[in-house]
Design a protein around this motif. Structure first.
Motif, PDB file in Angstrom:
ATOM      1  N   ASP A  58      13.048  32.831  46.776  1.00  0.00           N
ATOM      2  CA  ASP A  58      14.194  33.222  45.755  1.00  0.00           C
ATOM      3  C   ASP A  58      13.316  33.725  44.335  1.00  0.00           C
ATOM      4  N   LEU A  59      14.175  34.533  43.606  1.00  0.00           N
ATOM      5  CA  LEU A  59      13.704  34.872  42.492  1.00  0.00           C
ATOM      6  C   LEU A  59      13.767  33.862  41.438  1.00  0.00           C
ATOM      7  N   VAL A  60      12.966  33.396  40.491  1.00  0.00           N
ATOM      8  CA  VAL A  60      13.029  32.695  39.699  1.00  0.00           C
ATOM      9  C   VAL A  60      14.187  33.050  38.538  1.00  0.00           C
ATOM     10  N   PRO A  61      15.220  32.254  38.095  1.00  0.00           N
ATOM     11  CA  PRO A  61      15.975  32.851  37.064  1.00  0.00           C
ATOM     12  C   PRO A  61      15.903  33.769  35.963  1.00  0.00           C
ATOM     13  N   ASP A  62      16.674  34.906  35.816  1.00  0.00           N
ATOM     14  CA  ASP A  62      16.117  35.872  34.794  1.00  0.00           C
ATOM     15  C   ASP A  62      16.025  35.365  33.351  1.00  0.00           C
ATOM     16  N   GLU A  63      16.546  34.257  32.977  1.00  0.00           N
ATOM     17  CA  GLU A  63      16.268  33.954  31.438  1.00  0.00           C
ATOM     18  C   GLU A  63      15.064  33.246  31.364  1.00  0.00           C
ATOM     19  N   VAL A  64      14.506  32.682  32.372  1.00  0.00           N
ATOM     20  CA  VAL A  64      13.044  32.285  32.186  1.00  0.00           C
ATOM     21  C   VAL A  64      12.081  33.365  32.449  1.00  0.00           C
ATOM     22  N   ILE A  65      12.225  34.377  33.229  1.00  0.00           N
ATOM     23  CA  ILE A  65      11.323  35.450  33.451  1.00  0.00           C
ATOM     24  C   ILE A  65      11.420  36.335  32.092  1.00  0.00           C
ATOM     25  N   ILE A  66      12.719  36.500  31.638  1.00  0.00           N
ATOM     26  CA  ILE A  66      12.967  37.433  30.568  1.00  0.00           C
ATOM     27  C   ILE A  66      12.036  36.792  29.429  1.00  0.00           C
ATOM     28  N   GLY A  67      12.404  35.419  29.147  1.00  0.00           N
ATOM     29  CA  GLY A  67      11.589  34.706  28.032  1.00  0.00           C
ATOM     30  C   GLY A  67      10.248  34.940  28.138  1.00  0.00           C
ATOM     31  N   LEU A  68       9.458  34.788  29.340  1.00  0.00           N
ATOM     32  CA  LEU A  68       7.934  34.820  29.538  1.00  0.00           C
ATOM     33  C   LEU A  68       7.551  36.005  29.085  1.00  0.00           C
ATOM     34  N   ILE A  69       8.189  37.199  29.547  1.00  0.00           N
ATOM     35  CA  ILE A  69       7.867  38.506  29.219  1.00  0.00           C
ATOM     36  C   ILE A  69       7.945  38.911  27.604  1.00  0.00           C
ATOM     37  N   GLY A  70       8.973  38.325  27.203  1.00  0.00           N
ATOM     38  CA  GLY A  70       9.149  38.687  25.706  1.00  0.00           C
ATOM     39  C   GLY A  70       8.109  37.792  24.939  1.00  0.00           C
ATOM     40  N   GLU A  71       7.801  36.737  25.275  1.00  0.00           N
ATOM     41  CA  GLU A  71       6.786  35.696  24.692  1.00  0.00           C
ATOM     42  C   GLU A  71       5.325  36.627  24.628  1.00  0.00           C
ATOM     43  N   ALA A  72       5.260  36.991  25.954  1.00  0.00           N
ATOM     44  CA  ALA A  72       3.680  37.670  26.231  1.00  0.00           C
ATOM     45  C   ALA A  72       3.679  38.848  25.355  1.00  0.00           C
ATOM     46  N   LEU A  73       4.612  39.651  25.382  1.00  0.00           N
ATOM     47  CA  LEU A  73       4.523  40.923  24.767  1.00  0.00           C
ATOM     48  C   LEU A  73       4.538  40.814  23.152  1.00  0.00           C
ATOM     49  N   ILE A  74       5.369  39.932  22.862  1.00  0.00           N
ATOM     50  CA  ILE A  74       5.396  39.658  21.197  1.00  0.00           C
ATOM     51  C   ILE A  74       4.158  39.011  20.614  1.00  0.00           C
ATOM     52  N   ALA A  96      15.786  44.650  34.048  1.00  0.00           N
ATOM     53  CA  ALA A  96      15.716  45.861  33.560  1.00  0.00           C
ATOM     54  C   ALA A  96      16.223  46.318  32.677  1.00  0.00           C
ATOM     55  N   THR A  97      17.857  45.763  32.272  1.00  0.00           N
ATOM     56  CA  THR A  97      18.610  46.336  31.189  1.00  0.00           C
ATOM     57  C   THR A  97      18.080  45.386  30.034  1.00  0.00           C
ATOM     58  N   ALA A  98      17.625  44.022  30.278  1.00  0.00           N
ATOM     59  CA  ALA A  98      17.041  43.281  29.129  1.00  0.00           C
ATOM     60  C   ALA A  98      15.899  43.864  28.499  1.00  0.00           C
ATOM     61  N   PHE A  99      15.002  44.295  29.378  1.00  0.00           N
ATOM     62  CA  PHE A  99      13.686  44.985  29.136  1.00  0.00           C
ATOM     63  C   PHE A  99      14.048  46.169  28.059  1.00  0.00           C
ATOM     64  N   ASP A 100      14.892  47.142  28.801  1.00  0.00           N
ATOM     65  CA  ASP A 100      15.146  48.325  28.042  1.00  0.00           C
ATOM     66  C   ASP A 100      15.356  47.755  26.387  1.00  0.00           C
ATOM     67  N   ALA A 101      16.244  46.933  26.263  1.00  0.00           N
ATOM     68  CA  ALA A 101      16.969  46.206  25.033  1.00  0.00           C
ATOM     69  C   ALA A 101      15.518  45.858  24.263  1.00  0.00           C
ATOM     70  N   MET A 102      14.688  45.002  24.894  1.00  0.00           N
ATOM     71  CA  MET A 102      13.518  44.490  24.307  1.00  0.00           C
ATOM     72  C   MET A 102      12.661  45.592  23.702  1.00  0.00           C
ATOM     73  N   LEU A 103      12.522  46.743  24.459  1.00  0.00           N
ATOM     74  CA  LEU A 103      11.569  47.491  24.157  1.00  0.00           C
ATOM     75  C   LEU A 103      12.037  48.457  22.815  1.00  0.00           C
ATOM     76  N   HIS A 104      13.272  48.479  22.864  1.00  0.00           N
ATOM     77  CA  HIS A 104      13.856  49.472  21.526  1.00  0.00           C
ATOM     78  C   HIS A 104      14.013  48.375  20.511  1.00  0.00           C
ATOM     79  N   SER A 108      10.105  48.563  19.643  1.00  0.00           N
ATOM     80  CA  SER A 108      10.236  50.064  18.973  1.00  0.00           C
ATOM     81  C   SER A 108       9.332  50.947  19.858  1.00  0.00           C
ATOM     82  N   THR A 109       9.522  50.742  21.120  1.00  0.00           N
ATOM     83  CA  THR A 109       8.725  51.757  22.040  1.00  0.00           C
ATOM     84  C   THR A 109       9.572  51.997  23.218  1.00  0.00           C
TER      85      THR A 109
END
Ligand code: ADP
Length: 221
Positions: A58-74, A96-104, A108-109
């Motif tokens: 199964d996929l790991v829940p979105d909030e965990v993954i989005i949190g990990l990506i945000g932390e890593a990129l920032i 994908a939607t959360a990532f678009d928002a995070m990038l903008h 700022s990319t």
């Protein structure tokens, strides 16, 4: 910072192609599966939580993954080079939607290139069943298509090679199902983005990589 996404089903060759991309382009890899496997090996809270989902395919829940990506990129860990190559994220439209928002808003990319590996389903299963994985550096091998040079050890660092827990037949079937239900739709989600490139991924790794290079060279400045 250039942001490159590589999309594809489990077994489509994302890992193999990512390794080749990194040799030629100054992009740092952000491989979600490897981050999760490292967290499991270190028995962190995230690792223990993620393991129960990964072992079932199964996929790991979105909030965990989005949190990990945000932390890593920032964190700044990915600055300094040309940018980042994302392997294993996003895996559904919520990510994908959360990532678009995070990038903008936070970085700022925008996306520089989206590589979608297109592999017929019958190839995926046999590629995954024979897959071996280095416990130390995460490099992947295959019992038929990419044999390690010496026994069951990694060509790069000599560490032991193992089969991933989630490369067992019943889990593979589930992962392919999850891919079809949740991830495949991302090809249409991104298809109208100008830097989206569909790459047929049936040839040898070198043939596929040639098309990827053309895609990257046409998208990256
Ligand atoms: P593959 O792409 O071959 O399935 P990965 O190493 O990318 O292998 O992923 C292994 C597992 O890690 C997935 O089956 C899933 O449980 C978890 N995982 C990886 N990336 C994500 C993600 N973006 N969202 C949720 N779960 C993920």
């Amino acid at each position: 910072m250039d942001i490159v996404i590589i999309l594809g089903a489990p077994g489509s060759g994302k890992g193999t192609q990512s390794a080749m991309i990194m040799q030629d382009y100054d992009l740092k890899p952000l491989v979600v599966g490897n981050i999760l496997r490292e967290a499991i090996a270190n028995e962190t809270e995230v690792g223990l939580f993620a393991k129960s989902y990964m072992d079932k395919g199964d996929l790991v829940p979105d909030e965990v993954i989005i949190g990990l990506i945000g932390e890593a990129l920032i964190s700044g860990e990915f600055s300094g080079g040309r940018g980042v190559l994302l392997d294993g994220f996003p895996r559904n439209t919520v990510q994908a939607t959360a990532f678009d928002a995070m990038l903008h808003t936070k970085l700022s990319t925008s996306l520089s290139c989206i590589i979608a590996l297109d592999t017929p389903e019958e190839l995926l299963m046999e590629r995954m069943v024979g897959r071996l994985y280095c416990t130390e550096c995460g490099a992947t091998y295959h019992t038929t298509y990419k044999k390690p040079k010496q026994g069951n050890t990694c060509d790069l660092d000599g560490s032991n090679l193992i089969q991933r827990d989630d490369d067992k037949l019943e889990v593979i079937t589930k992962r392919l199902e999850v891919y079809k239900q949740q991830t495949m739709v991302l090809t249409s989600y991104y298809s109208s983005v100008p830097c989206y490139r569909n790459i047929p991924a049936t040839g040898t790794p070198e043939e596929v990589y040639k098309s990827i290079r053309q895609a990257l060279d046409s998208c990256l400045s």
